[in-house]
Design an enzyme around this catalytic site. Sequence first.
Site, PDB file in Angstrom:
ATOM      1  N   ASP A   1      97.890  76.348  33.015  1.00  0.00           N
ATOM      2  CA  ASP A   1      98.543  77.422  32.273  1.00  0.00           C
ATOM      3  C   ASP A   1      97.921  77.503  30.888  1.00  0.00           C
ATOM      4  O   ASP A   1      97.822  76.487  30.187  1.00  0.00           O
ATOM      5  CB  ASP A   1     100.046  77.160  32.163  1.00  0.00           C
ATOM      6  CG  ASP A   1     100.706  77.058  33.530  1.00  0.00           C
ATOM      7  OD1 ASP A   1     100.201  77.676  34.476  1.00  0.00           O
ATOM      8  OD2 ASP A   1     101.728  76.350  33.635  1.00  0.00           O
TER       9      ASP A   1
ATOM     10  N   ASP B   1     110.463  81.895  41.441  1.00  0.00           N
ATOM     11  CA  ASP B   1     110.709  80.929  40.369  1.00  0.00           C
ATOM     12  C   ASP B   1     112.189  80.583  40.392  1.00  0.00           C
ATOM     13  O   ASP B   1     113.046  81.483  40.360  1.00  0.00           O
ATOM     14  CB  ASP B   1     110.333  81.509  39.008  1.00  0.00           C
ATOM     15  CG  ASP B   1     108.823  81.653  38.837  1.00  0.00           C
ATOM     16  OD1 ASP B   1     108.073  81.267  39.755  1.00  0.00           O
ATOM     17  OD2 ASP B   1     108.397  82.162  37.782  1.00  0.00           O
TER      18      ASP B   1
END
Length: 238
Positions: A129, A8
Amino acid sequence: MKLYPAIDLRGGQAVRLYQGDYDQMTVYNADPVAQARSFIEAGAQYLHVVDLDGAKDDTTANLQTIAAIAGQGGLRIEVGGGIRDEERIRRYLDLGVDRCILGTIAVKDFAFTERMARIYGSRIAVGVDMKQGYVAVNGWKEVTPEPGVDFCRRCADAGVKAIIATDISRDGTMQGTNLDLYRELLTIPGIEVTASGGIARMEELAELQAMGCHAAILGKSIYTGAIDLAEAVRRYQD
């Protein structure tokens, strides 16, 4: 099962968030290219990259970092975070990225997502998500009224080939992944399911593989050493 170690990116560094909270961020490596190289040395063949700045602010601040990771070769890379138009998809694919992940735009402009899935096929995945079972967008800051599993079904009906499903409540917590969620998603015909968020033990990888998950994403567990990536690759990598 394919294993995707995760990088990330925020401000050009490899970081992890806790439950998607940008204010609860840990920097694990200031050099993401070196981090990717260490994954290759562990035997990884795949890499999951999220541009957190892109997801939050709709920028391409980490484009050059992603280009450098792709440029060293050795990994099939999927990238998500702020990909909201076809131009950005093309830019990433031109860099050598294998697959682009549509997140917020998949919810906000479903017709666009359907069109991109038709044009690019398996080179497009949708990142779903979920927060308390509902789809979350805009860097996980906004929760929609649509249940995540229902949205995954809608994606499959529209021709999307791959879903990357994350239970935000588990992400970065080391509390274990939501196995029941993936069992339910695997009943949807026509999509490959990637498990993401909270995987903390080898036994979870065994369960995901046994239930037929296409892939699993490993984040904090490999950065903290809870899961040895080389061993996980040896046991579970296709």
